[in-house]
Motif scaffolding. Structure first.
Motif, short mmCIF file in Angstrom:
data_model
loop_
_atom_site.label_atom_id
_atom_site.label_comp_id
_atom_site.label_asym_id
_atom_site.label_seq_id
_atom_site.Cartn_x
_atom_site.Cartn_y
_atom_site.Cartn_z
N VAL A 246 0.73 -1.19 0.00
CA VAL A 246 -0.01 0.14 -0.06
C VAL A 246 0.73 1.10 -0.12
N HIS A 247 1.92 1.26 0.85
CA HIS A 247 2.85 2.23 1.00
C HIS A 247 3.52 2.62 -0.32
N LEU A 248 3.83 1.55 -0.96
CA LEU A 248 4.63 1.63 -2.37
C LEU A 248 3.72 2.12 -3.43
N ARG A 249 2.43 1.83 -3.48
CA ARG A 249 1.47 2.52 -4.55
C ARG A 249 1.07 3.75 -4.09
N LEU A 250 0.99 4.22 -2.88
CA LEU A 250 0.36 5.50 -2.18
C LEU A 250 1.83 6.44 -2.61
N PHE A 251 2.85 6.26 -2.16
CA PHE A 251 4.15 7.24 -2.04
C PHE A 251 5.28 6.94 -2.76
N GLY A 252 5.41 5.68 -3.63
CA GLY A 252 5.99 5.75 -4.68
C GLY A 252 7.45 4.47 -4.41
N GLY A 253 8.58 4.87 -5.22
CA GLY A 253 9.43 3.50 -5.39
C GLY A 253 10.34 3.72 -4.16
N GLY A 254 10.28 4.63 -3.11
CA GLY A 254 11.12 4.72 -2.01
C GLY A 254 10.83 3.41 -1.02
N TYR A 255 9.55 2.73 -1.33
CA TYR A 255 9.09 1.75 -0.57
C TYR A 255 9.28 0.42 -1.09
N ARG A 256 10.03 0.45 -2.29
CA ARG A 256 10.16 -1.00 -3.03
C ARG A 256 10.87 -1.72 -2.02
N GLY A 257 12.02 -1.03 -1.53
CA GLY A 257 13.03 -1.90 -0.60
C GLY A 257 12.25 -2.33 0.31
N MET A 258 11.32 -1.85 1.17
CA MET A 258 10.57 -2.34 2.02
C MET A 258 9.93 -3.86 1.57
N VAL A 259 9.29 -3.56 0.46
CA VAL A 259 8.39 -4.73 -0.16
C VAL A 259 9.42 -5.86 -0.28
N GLU A 260 10.46 -5.65 -1.07
CA GLU A 260 11.54 -6.67 -1.34
C GLU A 260 12.25 -7.27 -0.11
N GLY A 261 12.31 -6.53 1.04
CA GLY A 261 12.69 -6.97 2.05
C GLY A 261 12.01 -8.15 2.68
N PHE A 262 10.49 -7.64 2.86
CA PHE A 262 9.52 -8.73 3.40
C PHE A 262 9.43 -9.80 2.38
N LEU A 263 9.60 -9.72 1.12
CA LEU A 263 9.44 -10.98 0.38
C LEU A 263 10.67 -11.82 0.54
N ALA A 264 11.78 -11.24 0.85
CA ALA A 264 12.94 -11.98 1.30
C ALA A 264 12.84 -12.68 2.33
N ALA A 265 12.41 -12.17 3.42
CA ALA A 265 12.15 -12.54 4.66
C ALA A 265 11.24 -13.88 4.53
N ALA A 266 10.43 -13.75 3.86
CA ALA A 266 9.54 -14.75 3.50
C ALA A 266 10.23 -15.97 2.67
N GLY A 267 11.21 -15.72 2.07
CA GLY A 267 11.88 -16.70 1.49
C GLY A 267 11.55 -16.74 0.02
N VAL A 268 10.96 -15.76 -0.74
CA VAL A 268 10.42 -15.68 -1.98
C VAL A 268 11.43 -14.80 -2.89
#
Length: 268
Positions: A246-268
């Motif tokens: 949601v933050h990525l869509r609302l506020f832009g690419g600065g939150y892509r790292g957060m999304v990718e971090g949670f994906l990595a933490a989930a092993g994806v």
């Protein structure tokens, strides 16, 4: 004075004395009004005030503090002005107890009678009979058309594997749905209200994951909330992914790292 303030005063059957904007209106206009008779209230705009009013009433009915709804129509929500300041401050233990009470209120299934939104980002809440289906369809796959292809493929991979990662039918707890520190009002060691809800029924761990997105709840919070079931640490990344998207869509690419971090933490 704004049309929103004038409309709110009219709903309350009073004359408006003054109005002032207040902090917190990132996704909708929020103002404080003072009426000629001395009464004060908080006024919000937004896409669906009646939906938010229903959510606040549900939180209060669960025995958890929330501002009372004074008036509402299709364009404006008028709320009591509650004591306290934004953020848990010294009230983390009380927040844990309040959230535990909220989560004891169970719904019939997973979802909510109405869809909602964070600004331009839709929040579909259609009912589901099992929890992995709800999380996959309503919270992850709904973002796929708005994501870069490489990110969308990783989200799809995770969504397809949710039956192996999430409980099939946890208690469909009443969730606040947007629980971060700024949506907690507190005075001293007491929570005075949970505000700006995006309620639905689901796994209570979702609210805990969202709260930990930008805050660091101390041990007193979890001591008051109660023990979490086995596997909660592994599920946190899956649940944190939705607000990150949601933050990525609302506020832009600065939150892509957060999304990718949670994906990595989930092993994806």
């Amino acid at each position: 004075m704004s049309r929103l303030a004038a409309r709110a005063a009219a709903l309350l059957g009073a004359t408006l004395a003054r109005a002032e904007p207040i902090h917190g209106g990132d996704l909708s206009e929020v103002i404080r009004i003072v009426l000629a008779d001395g009464r004060r209230a908080i006024v919000k705009g937004g896409p669906a005030p009646p939906v938010e009013a229903t959510m606040l009433r549900a939180i209060a009915a669960a025995g958890t503090p929330a501002p009372a709804v004074l008036a509402v129509d299709d364009h404006v929500l008028v709320l009591e002005e509650i004591a306290g300041t934004s953020g848990p401050g010294q009230a983390w233990a009380d927040l844990g107890a309040a959230l535990a009470r909220l989560h004891t209120t169970a719904g019939p299934r997973y979802g909510w009678p109405d869809d909602s939104a964070f600004g331009p980002v839709a929040i579909p809440n259609g009912w589901c009979d099992d929890w992995p289906t709800f999380w996959g369809e309503r919270r992850l796959r709904t973002h796929l058309p708005h994501l870069p292809a490489t990110l969308a493929r990783r989200i799809e991979t995770l969504a397809a594997d949710l039956p192996n990662r999430l409980p099939a039918r946890p208690r469909p707890a009443l969730l606040h749905g947007d629980l971060w520190g700024g949506n907690v009002m507190a005075a001293g060691r007491r929570v005075t209200g949970l505000i700006d809800p995006a309620c639905y029924h689901g796994d209570g761990e979702v609210d805990l994951a969202m709260l930990a997105l930008f805050d660091r709840p101390p041990p007193a919070f979890l001591d008051a909330y109660g023990a979490l079931p086995p596997g909660h640490a592994e599920r946190r990344a899956v649940y944190s992914l939705w607000p990150a998207l949601v933050h990525l869509r609302l506020f832009g690419g600065g939150y892509r790292g957060m999304v990718e971090g949670f994906l990595a933490a989930a092993g994806v």
